[in-house]
Design an enzyme around this catalytic site. Structure first.
Site, PDB file in Angstrom:
ATOM      1  N   THR A   1      71.903 115.474  65.239  1.00 22.10           N
ATOM      2  CA  THR A   1      73.220 115.246  65.325  1.00 22.10           C
ATOM      3  C   THR A   1      73.069 114.414  64.615  1.00 22.10           C
ATOM      4  O   THR A   1      74.481 113.690  63.225  1.00 22.10           O
ATOM      5  CB  THR A   1      74.282 115.396  66.354  1.00 22.10           C
ATOM      6  OG1 THR A   1      73.764 116.621  67.136  1.00 22.10           O
ATOM      7  CG2 THR A   1      75.217 115.069  66.813  1.00 22.10           C
TER       8      THR A   1
ATOM      9  N   HIS B   1      63.584 120.191  69.017  1.00 18.22           N
ATOM     10  CA  HIS B   1      63.562 121.288  69.291  1.00 18.22           C
ATOM     11  C   HIS B   1      64.057 122.460  69.251  1.00 18.22           C
ATOM     12  O   HIS B   1      64.061 123.863  70.099  1.00 18.22           O
ATOM     13  CB  HIS B   1      64.498 120.977  71.138  1.00 18.22           C
ATOM     14  CG  HIS B   1      65.876 120.869  70.728  1.00 18.22           C
ATOM     15  ND1 HIS B   1      66.918 121.731  71.220  1.00 18.22           N
ATOM     16  CD2 HIS B   1      67.262 120.244  69.864  1.00 18.22           C
ATOM     17  CE1 HIS B   1      67.583 121.182  71.244  1.00 18.22           C
ATOM     18  NE2 HIS B   1      68.415 120.807  69.752  1.00 18.22           N
TER      19      HIS B   1
ATOM     20  N   CYS C   1      76.623 123.902  72.132  1.00 14.87           N
ATOM     21  CA  CYS C   1      76.990 122.475  72.468  1.00 14.87           C
ATOM     22  C   CYS C   1      78.783 122.493  73.078  1.00 14.87           C
ATOM     23  O   CYS C   1      79.228 121.879  73.441  1.00 14.87           O
ATOM     24  CB  CYS C   1      76.714 122.022  70.778  1.00 14.87           C
ATOM     25  SG  CYS C   1      75.004 121.282  70.559  1.00 14.87           S
TER      26      CYS C   1
END
Length: 393
Positions: free
Chosen positions: A74, A203, A326
């Site tokens: 992000t 990740h 998310c």
């Protein structure tokens, strides 16, 4: 709750690999120095940091000095987009993107729109792919950035990035791609694919959470997002997360080395999953059936709520998602599914099953045996299903 657990949300996050953990441990324990320090403990950390930079660069066909470590994918998206906007604002304020971007991109663009930038959002076809012709027609003299993801996080569709990047380069427009879902899972060569900036996150390929990277092509300066101590060649201030960076690099190196084998095996399991679950009446696959990520199988089942399916699957020991992790708390239909032309009521019945090299054939068998009865049970409780069976819609 069942004692069995099948993890099928690898697009949300992945298990940390032993290779990554082993690489990280020295920098969480003995070699904990600040890489900016000039004493030996700091120099050890600095050496590990630069070694990780070399590994990441090699995995994507870049130069080490083109890799900048961040705190997440992000952050990398935000930096690339906001930096390009600030740099290019004297030339123009027009930015091109797609209708199916991750919120890290789309919400950043919403912010820029409030600052006076004009955003052109390209449509996608019913398979979730951007048309190069649409991009070509959208580029203007005042276009300062094109940002289109490499692969979609919900439906797994892979974009024609090489062609999109070529069109951008021909017009002299910087091209950024969010490769958070793609890195470590499909081959990437930033030079051959005409990419100027690219975001990744550890990740998503069995590295640690809380660390990412931004590739910035040499000569393509963008202003920093963070100011402070001048780390990362004075372009991303913050004391570096050495253990996380080392883990990211080790995981990406491992994923790249085993990519061909993993793609073949994971794709075969994915295809078997798709073939069996499409036997469920009134079901459909979302995304491109061919040009899709190896581990992503995404479906919609009519007259069933996605949230109900996810919770019932969880009770059966299967971890899945109804879209992006998310935004999994949202009850609104996925913007991605609406963009590929699904009706609101159909889009609500979405399930994303994302597998990895850790998935076994027995896991696939269990999902295939478990999901159809769940859909049947939930439909039996739905008045919409009764109407569907009676031909009312």
């Amino acid at each position: 709750m069942t004692a069995r657990r099948v993890y099928a949300d690898n697009a949300g996050t992945t298990a940390l690999s032993k290779t990554a953990l082993d690489a990280m441990m020295p920098y969480l324990t003995e070699s904990y120095g600040n890489p900016s320090a000039i004493y030996s403990l700091g120099r050890e950390a600095k050496k590990a940091l630069e070694g990780a930079r070399v590994k990441v660069a090699a995995a994507i066909g870049a130069l080490p000095e083109e890799i900048y470590f961040t705190g997440s994918g992000t952050e990398a998206d935000n930096w690339a987009i906001r930096g390009a906007a600030e740099k290019g604002s004297k030339k123009g304020k027009h930015i091109i993107t797609s209708a199916i971007e991750h919120h890290a991109v789309s919400h950043t663009l919403e912010y820029l729109k409030k600052q006076g930038f004009e955003i052109t959002m390209l449509p996608v076809d019913n398979l979730g792919r951007v048309s190069p012709d649409d991009l070509k027609n959208a580029i203007r003299d005042d276009t300062i950035l094109i940002t289109i993801m490499m692969a979609n996080n919900e439906i797994g569709a892979i974009q024609p990035v090489t062609e999109l990047g070529r069109l951008a380069r021909e017009k002299g427009v910087p091209f950024h791609t969010d490769a958070v879902q793609a890195a470590g899972h499909i081959p990437i060569d930033v030079k051959a694919m005409n990419i100027d900036m690219m975001s990744i996150a550890g990740h998503k390929f069995r590295g640690p959470k809380g660390v990412g990277a931004l590739y910035i092509k040499k000569g393509n300066y963008i202003p920093p997002l963070l100011y402070g101590g001048g780390q990362e060649s004075k372009r991303r201030s913050s004391t570096e997360n050495v253990a996380g960076i080392v883990g990211l690099a080790a995981a990406l190196e491992e994923a790249t080395a085993n990519m061909a084998e993993n793609m073949k095996r994971v794709s075969a399991m994915r295809d078997r999953l798709i073939a069996e679950l499409l036997k469920i009446p009134f079901s459909r696959l979302t995304g491109d059936p061919v040009n899709r990520l190896p581990g992503t199988a995404s479906f919609v089942f009519e007259c069933v709520e996605g949230e109900a399916m996810i919770l019932t699957l969880d009770n059966a020991g299967i971890c899945a998602s109804s879209g992006s992790a998310c935004s999994s708390a949202s009850l609104d239909p996925s913007h991605v599914l609406l963009a590929i032309g699904l009706a609101h009521e159909v889009a609500h019945g979405s399930v994303r099953l994302s597998i990895s090299e850790c998935t076994t054939d027995e896991d696939i068998d269990y999902i295939i045996a478990t999901l159809p009865p769940i859909v049947e049970k939930l439909r039996a409780m739905s008045p919409l299903w009764e109407d569907r069976m009676n031909g009312k819609f």
